[in-house]
Design a protein around this motif. Structure first.
Motif, short mmCIF file in Angstrom:
data_model
loop_
_atom_site.label_atom_id
_atom_site.label_comp_id
_atom_site.label_asym_id
_atom_site.label_seq_id
_atom_site.Cartn_x
_atom_site.Cartn_y
_atom_site.Cartn_z
N GLY A 1 -12.12 -52.03 35.63
CA GLY A 1 -12.85 -53.28 35.84
C GLY A 1 -13.00 -53.60 37.31
O GLY A 1 -12.43 -54.55 37.83
N VAL A 2 -13.80 -52.78 38.00
CA VAL A 2 -13.96 -52.99 39.44
C VAL A 2 -15.01 -54.07 39.67
O VAL A 2 -15.75 -54.43 38.79
CB VAL A 2 -14.39 -51.69 40.14
N GLN A 3 -15.05 -54.57 40.89
CA GLN A 3 -16.05 -55.57 41.23
C GLN A 3 -17.39 -54.91 41.47
O GLN A 3 -17.49 -53.92 42.19
CB GLN A 3 -15.62 -56.32 42.48
N PHE A 4 -18.42 -55.48 40.84
CA PHE A 4 -19.76 -54.94 40.99
C PHE A 4 -20.44 -55.55 42.21
O PHE A 4 -20.02 -56.58 42.72
CB PHE A 4 -20.59 -55.26 39.75
N PHE B 1 -26.58 -56.94 41.38
CA PHE B 1 -26.85 -56.68 39.97
C PHE B 1 -27.08 -57.99 39.23
O PHE B 1 -27.90 -58.07 38.32
CB PHE B 1 -25.68 -55.95 39.31
N TYR B 2 -26.34 -59.01 39.62
CA TYR B 2 -26.40 -60.29 38.94
C TYR B 2 -27.76 -60.94 39.10
O TYR B 2 -28.33 -61.47 38.15
CB TYR B 2 -25.30 -61.20 39.49
N PHE C 1 -21.83 -58.97 33.56
CA PHE C 1 -21.89 -58.85 35.01
C PHE C 1 -21.03 -59.92 35.66
O PHE C 1 -20.32 -59.65 36.63
CB PHE C 1 -23.33 -58.98 35.50
N MET D 1 -17.48 -58.98 35.44
CA MET D 1 -17.13 -57.89 36.35
C MET D 1 -17.20 -58.32 37.81
O MET D 1 -16.53 -57.75 38.66
CB MET D 1 -18.08 -56.72 36.10
N LEU D 2 -18.03 -59.34 38.09
CA LEU D 2 -18.12 -59.81 39.47
C LEU D 2 -16.92 -60.66 39.84
O LEU D 2 -16.44 -60.62 40.97
CB LEU D 2 -19.39 -60.64 39.65
N THR D 3 -16.43 -61.46 38.86
CA THR D 3 -15.38 -62.41 39.20
C THR D 3 -13.99 -61.84 39.05
O THR D 3 -13.05 -62.42 39.57
CB THR D 3 -15.49 -63.66 38.33
N SER D 4 -13.85 -60.74 38.30
CA SER D 4 -12.49 -60.22 38.08
C SER D 4 -11.95 -59.72 39.40
O SER D 4 -12.47 -58.79 40.00
CB SER D 4 -12.51 -59.11 37.04
N LYS D 5 -10.89 -60.37 39.84
CA LYS D 5 -10.30 -59.98 41.13
C LYS D 5 -9.44 -58.74 40.94
O LYS D 5 -8.61 -58.68 40.04
CB LYS D 5 -9.44 -61.13 41.65
#
Lengths: 159, 178
Positions: free
Chosen positions: A53-56, A60-61, B70, B73-77
């Motif tokens: 679960g890496v940061q995208f 993309f958002y 998205f 996945m963007l916010t998961s630190k």
């Protein structure tokens, strides 16, 4: 009560839901004795590092947001497309129906295209590349010296 | 047979919703939301709203759920990689909320449900007074209504989408620059 299409659609939905159901029942039935080796990602013998679960990239958002908005536009244009060219409706109104529907849809699409053009022109859709970090070395030697050295030992260009 | 399918889809929707509520992993709840949305689309089919069901799949499953994924996945630190007993692939993407009171959320959800159901009960839909059309699909009726009676909302929607597009782009641009 159910239309022919509705029955087909229910079958399609059931097929998708079945994937989830099968995975769930598999989880319930199979023996569950996890070890650290079993839980690691298989990476052809390599030891995986970190979480999946890496940061995208946040870009993309934005693209997904724009996609959702045009998705909504598509859904609204579908009913229009079914009635736009109906011969009975056009015959009843003496051809006025087709022109009216076409004008309304063109106005609808142009307003949204305006938004897309705005987002494009403002650079909201640009893909921001990370700036390459050039290494800097704290040195007393000025860069002109290097250039002089390069000039001095320049290889003669062979014609 | 139809009744069995109906109750199966109700069960799917409820199981999905409960999983969203109860699971600790945000990614799992996003996937459970997929099941819930599929179940709701099936219930729309049972209500005779084919077009609404397809729209549900196109917009919610195809668009909004991708947006949610998205977002997760963007916010998961990324937690600091520790060589403890916790396996990296097992670690959940937990989000700690500011307020941890359960009853506040329950009260809010109940109030929202009550208000929305009251609104739907008291609403008067013009199409209910007209005789049921014999068209094979609902999309024909929707198209005619959209082009005649609801032409102004149709164009207002395009303005709304324009505002949403510009606003979303602006906010995303702002938040990227630190």
């Amino acid at each position: 009560m159910l239309s022919q299409f509705g029955i087909m659609f229910l079958f399609i939905l059931t097929a998708f839901a079945f994937i989830g159901g099968i995975l769930l029942f598999g989880k319930l039935l199979r023996p569950d004795r996890p070890t650290e080796e079993k839980l690691t990602t298989y990476e052809s013998g390599e030891e995986p590092v970190g979480n999946a679960g890496v940061q995208f990239n946040p870009r993309f958002y934005v693209v997904a947001l724009v996609f959702v908005l045009f998705d909504v536009e598509l859904v609204l244009l579908f009913p229009w497309a079914t009635v736009f060219g109906q011969p009975t409706l056009i015959a009843e109104t003496g051809g006025l129906w087709g022109w009216f529907a076409l004008t309304e849809a063109v106005v609808f699409v142009v307003i949204l295209a305006l938004g897309l053009a705005y987002a494009w022109a403002k650079g909201y859709l640009d893909w921001e590349k990370p700036q390459p970090q050039l290494p800097t070395v704290a040195t007393k030697v000025p860069t002109t010296l290097y250039e002089q050295v390069n000039e001095r030992y320049k290889r003669p260009t062979t014609p | 047979m139809l009744q069995i399918a109906f109750f199966a889809f109700i069960a799917l929707t409820l199981i999905g919703a409960l999983t969203v509520l109860l699971t600790r992993n945000v990614l799992y709840s996003a996937y459970a939301l997929l099941l819930t949305l599929l179940g709701v689309a099936a219930l729309f089919v049972f209500a005779g709203a084919d077009f609404l069901a397809v729209s549900q799949i196109i917009i919610y499953v195809g668009g909004v759920l991708v947006l949610v994924l998205f977002g997760v996945m963007l916010t998961s630190k990324p937690t600091t990689i520790s060589t403890s007993t916790v396996v990296a692939s097992e670690r959940s993407n937990a989000i700690l909320a500011g307020s941890r009171g359960v009853w506040l959320g329950v009260l809010l959800a109940a109030g929202l449900f009550f208000g929305l159901s009251r609104l739907l009960m008291n609403a008067h839909f013009a199409l209910f007074d007209q005789p049921i059309s014999k068209a094979p699909t609902t999309i024909d009726t929707i198209g005619k209504q959209l082009m005649t009676e609801y032409i102004v909302p149709f164009e207002v929607i395009s303005i709304l989408l324009l505002v949403a597009l510009v606003g979303a782009g602006y906010l995303a641009k702002k938040s990227i620059k630190p």
